[in-house]
Design an enzyme around this catalytic site. Structure first.
Site, mmCIF file in Angstrom:
data_model
loop_
_atom_site.group_PDB
_atom_site.id
_atom_site.type_symbol
_atom_site.label_atom_id
_atom_site.label_comp_id
_atom_site.label_asym_id
_atom_site.label_seq_id
_atom_site.Cartn_x
_atom_site.Cartn_y
_atom_site.Cartn_z
ATOM 1 N N LYS B 96 47.947 87.570 90.110
ATOM 2 C CA LYS B 96 48.332 88.604 89.849
ATOM 3 C C LYS B 96 48.372 88.270 87.849
ATOM 4 O O LYS B 96 48.287 86.442 87.632
ATOM 5 C CB LYS B 96 49.655 88.344 89.926
ATOM 6 C CG LYS B 96 50.520 89.401 89.614
ATOM 7 C CD LYS B 96 52.495 89.042 89.556
ATOM 8 C CE LYS B 96 52.668 89.353 88.539
ATOM 9 N NZ LYS B 96 54.636 88.992 88.323
ATOM 10 N N GLY B 157 63.053 89.653 85.297
ATOM 11 C CA GLY B 157 64.732 88.969 85.551
ATOM 12 C C GLY B 157 66.008 89.500 84.660
ATOM 13 O O GLY B 157 67.204 88.948 85.142
ATOM 14 N N ALA B 184 58.709 93.315 88.358
ATOM 15 C CA ALA B 184 59.587 92.858 87.868
ATOM 16 C C ALA B 184 61.074 93.720 87.231
ATOM 17 O O ALA B 184 60.961 95.084 87.045
ATOM 18 C CB ALA B 184 59.338 92.512 86.160
ATOM 19 N N GLY B 185 61.523 93.717 87.063
ATOM 20 C CA GLY B 185 63.313 93.834 86.594
ATOM 21 C C GLY B 185 63.985 94.607 88.149
ATOM 22 O O GLY B 185 65.342 95.016 87.792
ATOM 23 N N ASN B 206 61.398 88.406 92.129
ATOM 24 C CA ASN B 206 61.232 86.867 92.103
ATOM 25 C C ASN B 206 62.902 86.568 92.803
ATOM 26 O O ASN B 206 63.633 86.257 92.916
ATOM 27 C CB ASN B 206 61.143 86.486 91.576
ATOM 28 C CG ASN B 206 60.473 84.775 91.998
ATOM 29 O OD1 ASN B 206 61.942 83.900 91.704
ATOM 30 N ND2 ASN B 206 59.813 84.567 91.051
ATOM 31 N N THR B 207 63.072 86.998 91.036
ATOM 32 C CA THR B 207 64.892 86.187 90.392
ATOM 33 C C THR B 207 66.437 86.936 91.263
ATOM 34 O O THR B 207 67.256 86.058 91.743
ATOM 35 C CB THR B 207 64.573 86.521 89.442
ATOM 36 O OG1 THR B 207 63.484 86.594 88.297
ATOM 37 C CG2 THR B 207 66.513 86.334 88.397
#
Lengths: 328, 257
Positions: B96, B157, B184-185, B206-207
């Site tokens: 990635k 994040g 993301a986001g 993830n976050t």
């Protein structure tokens, strides 16, 4: 009862003190030549901050840590219990809210409240969290105090000692507190590297632990007295107890500078790194293996959790009392 | 079922492995998510000395496919070097690719991204580029040899969900055959469901999971949302309308008063 403790980090010394205070005849064997080289305790922050740690640890850690205050206050009277101040820059306010949601026993402070606690931070932060019951100790002085206490109790500490694989003889108990050194037996141990530094910053006066939250690089600053501060610490999945990266220093110093610009004028007096021993759940535990008791996996909670673990280790060794919450 | 570089993948939820409270909680989250692909970031200092072995073997033992990423790289050279290390450490051609362009938003440097993608594709890497919703950049990445795109929903994040719906819909419409993974986001499961409802092939989280109070439980919630979003896409959602449309017929309604 004769007890041999292997390892003179905070876990080993706390166990030795607990046993010696209960009348055991104790010897501590440390492979390294001095405390300075005896593992990661030397580089610890020394924060007794169980309620802050709740942000990434189960309630269990709070309970263990809460036992530590009285223990340290008695054996290391220089402990400073002025609370922890948790701050975030305006753009990171969400971090503060999330921190508050996950923790307890704090109060919200506004700018005036922060100034009242730490006048040097006047005008720099709009809001913060104050954990009034938390404390910090100077790990190096605290290790020395424990060593002195041990000597007073008739125990011996041998540096540069041969530490053969721990095995118990009859009438002698062996407690292994060697951190990653016990990896051959405790195979799921891993290292989490931390980098830190000490600065001499005569232009900054901070009187308690300050944590600055940040989505990527949270940092804490702990006063060490006479204008000296410990700034820490990185958390890297690595076993390598050497080499400090420029990135780590940039992040730590950058965060200190953002907390107070006068940190730019500070003198860097020490840069250090150590590797924290951790189990997969990042929680400490006592493990029995072949007659030896292993006290390990204290991760970033060495000074916080060592008293509670040492007490349980002593109770187990001397009285056979089990402590299911930390035993395996 | 969809395919990523000819590998069939059933779960449309990809999970990042960073910043969990502990490796054990990471393991629980991976299990609860049902994911088949996890991303792992390499700190270069750890890769160099093989000092991060313990954590990496833990990730390998999760029994899922590893997609190493070049998180935190700001230059083409850094990203390419990290990709080489990742290939060695994890024995995979997948990478990635992140080339960060801006410190505050961690937005991709799309120029560096295209250049790094070209280099890595030529070296037979299978590149998953973290990009914006920009159509031209997407074209360039595909021309460079990428066969998957990972557009952002919003900054890494941030938890803001899908920030530019117009742009993302245009990207989906323009590249109907390319696997598109929202990266993301994403903040909450409804964001993930929305991405799948719009026809995106998968989401990477993830976050939103690792920093949740109960990561494993949140991972399970995301798994359900992703499944629901995909089902809704396949079921054919209605078009929004400006006026109310009664769901029961009006003509012939009995007058009861």
């Amino acid at each position: 009862m004769h007890a041999t403790i292997i390892g003179a980090g905070v876990a080993g010394l706390a166990c030795a003190v607990e046993l010696a205070e209960r009348g055991a005849s104790v010897e501590v064997l440390e492979r390294a030549e001095s405390f300075e080289r005896a593992g990661c305790s030397w580089f610890a922050g020394g924060m007794l901050a169980p309620w802050c740690e709740r942000v990434s640890s189960p309630a269990h850690i709070v309970a263990l840590g809460d036992e530590g205050f009285a223990w340290w206050a008695e054996r290391y009277p220089a402990m400073v219990r002025r609370g922890t101040l948790v701050l975030a820059h305006a753009r990171d306010t969400a971090e503060l809210k999330q921190f508050a949601r996950r923790t307890e026993r704090y109060q919200w402070l506004d700018a005036a409240g922060i100034t009242a606690l730490e006048p040097d931070l006047e005008g720099r932060f709009e809001q913060g969290l104050f954990f009034p019951e938390e404390a910090y100790i100077d790990p190096r002085a605290a290790l020395a105090a424990l060593a002195e206490r041990l000597t007073g109790l008739g125990a011996t500490i041998r540096f540069g000692a041969e530490t053969p694989p721990a095995h118990a003889e009859s009438g002698r108990c062996v407690i292994d507190c060697t951190g990653l050194g016990a990896r051959a037996v405790l195979t799921d141990l891993r290292g989490v590297k931390g980098e830190m530094l000490h600065v001499q910053a005569p232009d900054v006066t901070l009187t308690r632990t300050i944590r600055v939250l940040h989505p990527r690089t949270p940092v804490y600053i702990v006063p060490r007295g006479e204008g000296r501060y410990m700034i820490g610490a990185t958390m890297i999945e690595s076993d390598q107890a050497s080499r400090v990266s420029a990135r780590a220093m940039l992040e730590l110093l950058g965060a200190a500078y953002a907390l107070h610009p006068a940190f730019a004028e500070a003198e860097i007096v020490e840069i250090g790194t150590g590797v924290r021993p951790a189990f997969p759940d990042n929680l400490p535990r006592l493990t029995r293996r072949n007659g030896t008791l292993y006290v390990n996996g204290l991760f970033r909670h060495g000074f916080l959790a060592a008293p509670a673990l040492a007490r349980r280790a002593a109770e187990f060794v001397l009285e056979g009392r089990e402590a299911p919450e930390v035993m395996q | 079922m969809f395919t990523l570089y000819d590998v069939p993948v059933r779960s449309r939820l990809l999970l990042g492995t960073a910043r969990y409270p502990s490796p054990m909680i990471l393991t629980e989250a991976v299990q609860a998510s049902g994911t088949e692909v996890v991303t792992v970031s390499l700190r270069r200092e750890a890769a160099g000395e093989r000092a991060g072995q313990a954590f990496w073997s833990l990730v390998r033992e999760l029994g899922v496919r590893v997609l190493p990423n070049t998180a935190g790289c700001h230059t083409v050279k850094e990203a390419v070097t990290t990709a080489h290390m990742a290939r060695e450490v994890f024995g995979t051609r997948w990478v990635k690719l992140e080339v960060i362009g801006e410190e505050d938003t961690l937005q991709p440097d799309v120029f560096g991204l295209v250049e790094a993608a070209r280099i890595l594709c030529a070296e037979e890497f299978e590149v998953f580029p973290y990009t914006t919703e920009d159509l031209t950049v997407a074209e360039r990445l595909l021309a460079a040899g990428c066969r998957v795109l990972m557009p952002w929903g919003s900054p890494i994040g941030s938890g803001h969900g899908l920030n530019n719906l117009f742009g993302l819909k245009a990207l989906r419409a323009r590249f109907a055959q390319v696997p598109l993974i929202i990266d993301a986001g994403i903040g909450v499961p409804s964001h993930a469901a929305q991405a799948l409802e719009l026809g995106f092939d998968a989401v990477l989280i993830n976050t939103a999971v690792s920093q949740a109070a109960d990561p494993a439980r949140m991972a399970g919630a995301f798994a359900q949302a992703v499944a629901a979003g995909r089902e809704a896409f396949l079921a054919g959602p209605i078009e929004p309308r400006d006026m109310a449309v009664p769901s029961s017929p009006v003509v012939g309604t009995a007058l009861l008063s």
